[in-house]
Design a protein around this motif. Sequence first.
Motif, mmCIF file in Angstrom:
data_model
loop_
_atom_site.group_PDB
_atom_site.id
_atom_site.type_symbol
_atom_site.label_atom_id
_atom_site.label_comp_id
_atom_site.label_asym_id
_atom_site.label_seq_id
_atom_site.Cartn_x
_atom_site.Cartn_y
_atom_site.Cartn_z
ATOM 1 N N SER A 79 26.703 4.367 6.690
ATOM 2 C CA SER A 79 27.976 3.701 6.987
ATOM 3 C C SER A 79 28.391 2.871 5.786
ATOM 4 O O SER A 79 27.572 2.489 4.944
ATOM 5 C CB SER A 79 27.860 2.807 8.235
ATOM 6 N N ILE A 80 29.695 2.600 5.708
ATOM 7 C CA ILE A 80 30.249 1.790 4.632
ATOM 8 C C ILE A 80 31.387 0.955 5.192
ATOM 9 O O ILE A 80 32.119 1.405 6.080
ATOM 10 C CB ILE A 80 30.734 2.673 3.462
ATOM 11 N N ILE A 81 31.505 -0.267 4.727
ATOM 12 C CA ILE A 81 32.590 -1.147 5.140
ATOM 13 C C ILE A 81 33.137 -1.860 3.910
ATOM 14 O O ILE A 81 32.378 -2.233 3.004
ATOM 15 C CB ILE A 81 32.117 -2.182 6.192
ATOM 16 N N SER A 82 34.449 -2.014 3.859
ATOM 17 C CA SER A 82 35.102 -2.781 2.800
ATOM 18 C C SER A 82 36.116 -3.702 3.464
ATOM 19 O O SER A 82 36.823 -3.298 4.386
ATOM 20 C CB SER A 82 35.790 -1.856 1.794
ATOM 21 N N LEU A 83 36.166 -4.956 3.015
ATOM 22 C CA LEU A 83 37.043 -5.926 3.655
ATOM 23 C C LEU A 83 37.642 -6.887 2.643
ATOM 24 O O LEU A 83 37.103 -7.085 1.540
ATOM 25 C CB LEU A 83 36.303 -6.694 4.747
ATOM 26 N N THR A 138 32.272 -5.243 -0.141
ATOM 27 C CA THR A 138 31.976 -3.867 0.265
ATOM 28 C C THR A 138 30.472 -3.733 0.449
ATOM 29 O O THR A 138 29.693 -4.241 -0.361
ATOM 30 C CB THR A 138 32.463 -2.857 -0.786
ATOM 31 N N ARG A 139 30.082 -3.062 1.532
ATOM 32 C CA ARG A 139 28.655 -2.817 1.763
ATOM 33 C C ARG A 139 28.453 -1.388 2.246
ATOM 34 O O ARG A 139 29.209 -0.886 3.094
ATOM 35 C CB ARG A 139 28.093 -3.798 2.782
ATOM 36 N N ALA A 140 27.428 -0.734 1.700
ATOM 37 C CA ALA A 140 27.065 0.626 2.092
ATOM 38 C C ALA A 140 25.603 0.647 2.510
ATOM 39 O O ALA A 140 24.758 -0.036 1.908
ATOM 40 C CB ALA A 140 27.290 1.598 0.937
ATOM 41 N N MET A 141 25.297 1.413 3.555
ATOM 42 C CA MET A 141 23.944 1.520 4.081
ATOM 43 C C MET A 141 23.620 2.980 4.364
ATOM 44 O O MET A 141 24.502 3.761 4.702
ATOM 45 C CB MET A 141 23.774 0.739 5.390
ATOM 46 N N THR A 142 22.331 3.319 4.236
ATOM 47 C CA THR A 142 21.889 4.675 4.538
ATOM 48 C C THR A 142 20.456 4.635 5.060
ATOM 49 O O THR A 142 19.675 3.736 4.723
ATOM 50 C CB THR A 142 21.977 5.579 3.290
ATOM 51 N N HIS A 143 20.136 5.615 5.890
ATOM 52 C CA HIS A 143 18.792 5.761 6.462
ATOM 53 C C HIS A 143 18.337 7.197 6.198
ATOM 54 O O HIS A 143 18.315 8.041 7.098
ATOM 55 C CB HIS A 143 18.854 5.475 7.964
ATOM 56 N N GLN A 146 12.953 8.483 8.007
ATOM 57 C CA GLN A 146 12.611 7.553 9.082
ATOM 58 C C GLN A 146 12.046 6.240 8.562
ATOM 59 O O GLN A 146 12.329 5.167 9.111
ATOM 60 C CB GLN A 146 11.602 8.210 10.031
ATOM 61 N N TRP A 147 11.262 6.293 7.493
ATOM 62 C CA TRP A 147 10.544 5.098 7.051
ATOM 63 C C TRP A 147 11.332 4.255 6.034
ATOM 64 O O TRP A 147 10.828 3.217 5.590
ATOM 65 C CB TRP A 147 9.205 5.492 6.438
ATOM 66 N N LEU A 148 12.555 4.642 5.692
ATOM 67 C CA LEU A 148 13.270 3.959 4.617
ATOM 68 C C LEU A 148 14.735 3.724 4.978
ATOM 69 O O LEU A 148 15.433 4.642 5.393
ATOM 70 C CB LEU A 148 13.192 4.784 3.327
ATOM 71 N N GLU A 149 15.187 2.486 4.824
ATOM 72 C CA GLU A 149 16.599 2.136 4.903
ATOM 73 C C GLU A 149 17.007 1.489 3.578
ATOM 74 O O GLU A 149 16.277 0.658 3.030
ATOM 75 C CB GLU A 149 16.872 1.138 6.035
ATOM 76 N N LEU A 150 18.184 1.862 3.074
ATOM 77 C CA LEU A 150 18.687 1.333 1.820
ATOM 78 C C LEU A 150 20.070 0.733 2.040
ATOM 79 O O LEU A 150 20.850 1.225 2.857
ATOM 80 C CB LEU A 150 18.773 2.441 0.763
ATOM 81 N N GLY A 151 20.381 -0.319 1.300
ATOM 82 C CA GLY A 151 21.691 -0.945 1.398
ATOM 83 C C GLY A 151 22.116 -1.530 0.068
ATOM 84 O O GLY A 151 21.287 -1.866 -0.779
ATOM 85 N N GLY A 152 23.404 -1.643 -0.124
ATOM 86 C CA GLY A 152 23.951 -2.258 -1.330
ATOM 87 C C GLY A 152 25.262 -2.943 -1.013
ATOM 88 O O GLY A 152 26.040 -2.465 -0.177
ATOM 89 N N SER A 153 25.510 -4.077 -1.662
ATOM 90 C CA SER A 153 26.726 -4.853 -1.417
ATOM 91 C C SER A 153 27.342 -5.292 -2.735
ATOM 92 O O SER A 153 26.632 -5.538 -3.719
ATOM 93 C CB SER A 153 26.429 -6.103 -0.576
ATOM 94 N N PHE A 154 28.665 -5.381 -2.722
ATOM 95 C CA PHE A 154 29.409 -5.951 -3.842
ATOM 96 C C PHE A 154 30.412 -6.946 -3.280
ATOM 97 O O PHE A 154 31.119 -6.645 -2.317
ATOM 98 C CB PHE A 154 30.136 -4.856 -4.635
ATOM 99 N N GLN A 155 30.455 -8.141 -3.876
ATOM 100 C CA GLN A 155 31.383 -9.174 -3.432
ATOM 101 C C GLN A 155 32.095 -9.773 -4.637
ATOM 102 O O GLN A 155 31.453 -10.084 -5.654
ATOM 103 C CB GLN A 155 30.645 -10.275 -2.675
ATOM 104 N N SER A 156 33.393 -9.911 -4.512
ATOM 105 C CA SER A 156 34.199 -10.533 -5.562
ATOM 106 C C SER A 156 35.010 -11.652 -4.943
ATOM 107 O O SER A 156 35.715 -11.448 -3.946
ATOM 108 C CB SER A 156 35.121 -9.494 -6.212
ATOM 109 N N GLN A 178 29.237 -10.798 -7.381
ATOM 110 C CA GLN A 178 27.803 -10.603 -7.249
ATOM 111 C C GLN A 178 27.534 -9.249 -6.617
ATOM 112 O O GLN A 178 28.328 -8.742 -5.821
ATOM 113 C CB GLN A 178 27.142 -11.719 -6.441
ATOM 114 N N THR A 179 26.399 -8.652 -6.997
ATOM 115 C CA THR A 179 25.976 -7.354 -6.497
ATOM 116 C C THR A 179 24.573 -7.486 -5.935
ATOM 117 O O THR A 179 23.741 -8.207 -6.502
ATOM 118 C CB THR A 179 25.976 -6.300 -7.617
ATOM 119 N N SER A 180 24.301 -6.826 -4.820
ATOM 120 C CA SER A 180 22.971 -6.904 -4.224
ATOM 121 C C SER A 180 22.487 -5.523 -3.823
ATOM 122 O O SER A 180 23.287 -4.628 -3.515
ATOM 123 C CB SER A 180 22.969 -7.818 -3.000
ATOM 124 N N LEU A 181 21.180 -5.355 -3.829
ATOM 125 C CA LEU A 181 20.512 -4.155 -3.338
ATOM 126 C C LEU A 181 19.415 -4.583 -2.384
ATOM 127 O O LEU A 181 18.769 -5.629 -2.593
ATOM 128 C CB LEU A 181 19.910 -3.346 -4.493
#
Length: 440
Positions: free
Chosen positions: A212-216, A232-237, A240-250, A277-280
């Motif tokens: 899923s991805i969301i931008s606001l 903006t934030r994006a997530m993926t699974h 089964q054993w791994l979830e990843l996410g990343g965010s960008f904020q301005s 800022q960017t996060s993983l």
Amino acid sequence: MRCFKILFIGLLVTLVWQTQASPWVEPDNPMLRVNLQQLADAGYIKAPLTTFPLQWALISDDLQRIDPTTLPAYLKLSYRYVKHYYNDARLGRGNSHLRMMSATQTSYNLGYGSFARDNWGVYSSYESTDANYSYRLNANYAKQADGSKDFNYQGSYLAMAQGQYTIAAGELDRWWGPGWQSSLTWSQNSYPIPAISVSRFGLNNLVLGDWSIISLVGKLDSVSPNNYLWGTRAMTHPVQWLELGGSFQSYWGASDKQPYQEFPDVVVDNEDSAKRQTSLDMHIQLPTVAEVSQGIYGQVVSGQSQTELSSYLYGWESSWFVLGQQAHLIFERQELRDSYQLSNDYDPNLMVDGGLAINDQRFESLWSAGGYLLFSNNHQLQLFVHRINPQTDSTYYQTSLEYQLPLWKGQLHLGGDYRSQRMNGDRLGMWIGWDFRFSD
């Protein structure tokens, strides 16, 4: 902001839909998140669970496929708990809401799903949803953290969904990240901000799995000239054993341009006054042993330069099922790097709402240990001990406790926090609240 509220309320009162409840799992119930994670650890839920609000549509197919008769006892409890809230949303139970709380002093917010945010308050809401549209109108009156007594619409929203896409406007609480006591991107330290968002999700992608991805775009009630947020934030699974996410904020708005003129420059990274800022982050499921599930998670953030690590968070969590009771244990640490302090040019204090940062980068370091306990009689307990090292004060310890029990067709919340601080003395805060949901 006043024009935004007037337009928003006007849209609500002109629409009449079949009554149902929220289309989202909102960040107001830690035990619901615990049980979702338990089902995900066992492979029954495939959606990423690190971003809230979380659309029920992401997990509804997974829930429908579960045969509860084949589940072990510890997963039957999790399934029943989640399915209860899913059916509430699907059938429209609890679409009206009344909540009251009072505290001896404003609670120092830490953690996912904090109940006591104000000094005192009365909160009400009415919610309605059909297949494509949803709204909630909140009417609240509270003495807030800054001491002001304010009538507000926090929690209200208007949303339209079409297939995998959703457009929403409102003031919703959010939580971005895998942490339970902290988030370096978006936590519940501050009040919700008015925002317009666009989101999309996908299921069973060969590479990404469920995603899923969301931008606001939102408006901050901030003393900073950068009082607009694009996030903006994006997530993926993927497995089964791994979830990843990343965010960008301005954070932007400091230029002499009108917001609608400045925003295109922010999007293409051509606005020097904007702060970014960017996060993983990731969540890794460890092998389940003797019906005890475990996981580790982490989050890293890079500030304005986008090349230097500004802060990081890591933690361990584990769910236990003992004699019909469910426990979820958490150990978590957050650290702000020495090179990234409030006094420098990449000031995270710019990222504020009413003087409160929307993330938890206000601490030089934070250690948290504790957990949640769900009893077989539906009583709940959460207990955490924190070692907090602020950037502008001496280190102190804080113990936070909350107990919930059913009362008068609602939930009674009893809680408090005790802070032991050498410089400013000890502080004990206590609060009580009642949460009641009912249908038309």
